[in-house]
Design a protein around this motif. Structure first.
Motif, PDB file in Angstrom:
ATOM      1  N   TYR A  45      37.889-127.558  52.115  1.00  0.00           N
ATOM      2  CA  TYR A  45      37.114-128.781  51.939  1.00  0.00           C
ATOM      3  C   TYR A  45      37.908-129.996  52.393  1.00  0.00           C
ATOM      4  O   TYR A  45      37.428-130.839  53.159  1.00  0.00           O
ATOM      5  CB  TYR A  45      36.726-128.891  50.461  1.00  0.00           C
ATOM      6  N   HIS A 100      37.814-132.380  55.917  1.00  0.00           N
ATOM      7  CA  HIS A 100      37.562-133.810  55.727  1.00  0.00           C
ATOM      8  C   HIS A 100      38.655-134.686  56.331  1.00  0.00           C
ATOM      9  O   HIS A 100      38.365-135.701  56.973  1.00  0.00           O
ATOM     10  CB  HIS A 100      37.429-134.099  54.233  1.00  0.00           C
ATOM     11  N   ALA A 155      31.766-121.012  55.147  1.00  0.00           N
ATOM     12  CA  ALA A 155      32.444-122.313  55.105  1.00  0.00           C
ATOM     13  C   ALA A 155      32.897-122.721  56.505  1.00  0.00           C
ATOM     14  O   ALA A 155      32.795-123.890  56.890  1.00  0.00           O
ATOM     15  CB  ALA A 155      33.636-122.253  54.156  1.00  0.00           C
ATOM     16  N   ILE A 161      30.087-134.700  53.475  1.00  0.00           N
ATOM     17  CA  ILE A 161      31.230-134.607  52.563  1.00  0.00           C
ATOM     18  C   ILE A 161      31.437-135.939  51.844  1.00  0.00           C
ATOM     19  O   ILE A 161      31.698-135.971  50.634  1.00  0.00           O
ATOM     20  CB  ILE A 161      32.510-134.199  53.330  1.00  0.00           C
TER      21      ILE A 161
END
Length: 415
Positions: A4, A8, A39, A345
């Protein structure tokens, strides 16, 4: 956590970085494989630059320990890539700011951001483990540890030096490296980054840029573990520059009292706000990053989580101005970047505001580090008694990350 924040904050396309997730062969049919692959597909930059690889290693080489197995595999990383450099992170690595090339390389050389100081700072069990790791590194390599290198992420090494390290050990022991591991190492606690670090410091020192952060200034090496290098003259003054860290070791960083999910999102909010573009163009960021609107904010407010890793606070080694100047110098480099951050995000990160109405934020209950946001105004309290006298003891409370405390304006200091 890792994927994640990597998607980002890491400039994947600009850097042409390729990601490999190394899994055990016996996990090939596990259902979570499809979760990882999904993912990859959910982030455009990851689609063609990420893959899963599987390994099959006889348990005799790692004492049937998954923790030791992953370390063993890192010492063979050159068998899995032809890239000039390889970077290592744990799955609970969490990037906390947009990454600039200068965070990883200086003058074309990988940065090593180690730590030194009193090792007696952990619980008794952990202390004994790290004591053995340092001793094992010394016994295994014949060299004393100049610094602890399990102290930052990502750990970037020239790929050819991994093979050179194994060759060095094979010449020393007159046997293949996997037999060295089986006969001399697998039954002990060991640290792959420590072994890499001691080898690189002694044999490839000038091919890296070295920093060392002292976690216990003034310590005179009393009770130093066997295998620690206690010769302070090995450090140059330049090595003590407070180089900011761009990632944390998540599960060690989050206080037990503080829910990990809230901590995760609060750090991501701060990290996003101090990352480009400047000024913010995204409407969500224009609203939520109200604490970070001027150049002065970066000079007077410190993102102190950049000076913590696991249970050690590197901020103890420097005065606040030195750290703030280092973070601000980094900010000026970032100002020229133009990342394409994913709006999905960003919206997820800020689904709750950084400071919520009616929530009490605290670092402790002994000083003025008590805050509450009411009626669009921030209030803080001189002490616990002042807080109680206002009848706020039943309000929901959240322990704040250190960086949030440093960035919050000081409110009206209610008595």
């Amino acid at each position: 956590m890792f994927l994640y924040t990597y998607a980002h904050f890491w400039p994947i396309e600009k850097s042409n970085t390729k990601l490999m997730v190394m899994l055990d062969e016996e996990e090939r049919q596990n259902s979570y494989i499809s979760t990882i692959e999904a993912a990859f597909q959910s982030h455009e930059a990851l689609k063609n630059r990420s893959r899963i690889a599987f390994n099959k290693v006889p348990p005799v080489y790692y004492d049937n320990s998954g923790w030791k197995r992953q370390q063993y595999l890192m010492m063979y990383a050159d068998n899995f890539t032809s890239a000039e450099f390889v970077g290592f992170v744990d799955t609970d690595c969490m990037f906390i700011t947009y990454v600039h090339s200068n965070d990883i390389f200086e003058k074309g050389k990988p940065v090593i951001n180690g730590k030194s100081g009193d090792p007696h700072k952990r619980g008794e069990k952990e202390e004994q483990i790290w004591k053995e790791i340092i001793r094992t590194t010394f016994e295994f390599t014949g060299m004393k540890e100049p610094m602890k290198c399990m102290s930052y992420f990502p750990v970037v090494i020239r790929t050819k030096h991994i093979a050179a390290f194994r060759k060095f050990m094979e010449d020393k022991y007159k046997m293949p490296f996997y037999d060295i591991m089986r006969e001399h190492i697998s039954k002990k606690w060991f640290g792959q980054f420590d072994m890499f670090c001691v080898y690189l410091f002694n044999y490839h020192h000038d091919e890296y840029v070295w920093y060392v952060h002292n976690v216990s200034p003034g310590w005179g090496y009393e009770g130093a573990f066997e295998g620690m290098n206690t010769n302070h003259s090995i450090y140059t003054p330049e090595m003590f520059y407070p180089k900011p860290r761009i990632a944390i070791h998540g599960r060690y960083h989050s206080p037990e009292i503080y829910p990990a999910t809230e901590f995760f999102y609060d750090l991501l909010k701060i990290g996003t706000c101090i990352s480009p573009p400047f000024p913010k163009s995204n409407p969500v960021l224009q609203k939520e990053c109200f604490l970070y609107q001027t150049e002065n904010d970066y000079q007077t407010k410190l993102f102190i989580d950049m000076y913590q890793f696991e249970k050690f606070g590197f901020y103890k080694a420097y005065d606040g101005k030195a750290m703030a100047d280092a973070v601000y110098s980094r900010h000026k480099l970032l100002a020229g970047c133009s990342p394409q951050m994913n709006d999905t995000i960003i919206n997820d990160i800020f689904k709750k505001p950084l400071v919520e109405e009616g929530i009490v934020y605290f670092t402790d209950f002994t000083g003025a580090a008590l805050y509450i946001f009411l009626d669009n105004a921030l209030h803080n309290f001189k002490n616990w008694d002042a807080f109680v006298n206002r009848g706020l003891v039943d309000k929901p409370r959240r322990k704040m990350p250190p960086s949030l405390y440093h960035f919050l304006p000081k409110g009206d200091n209610l008595s």
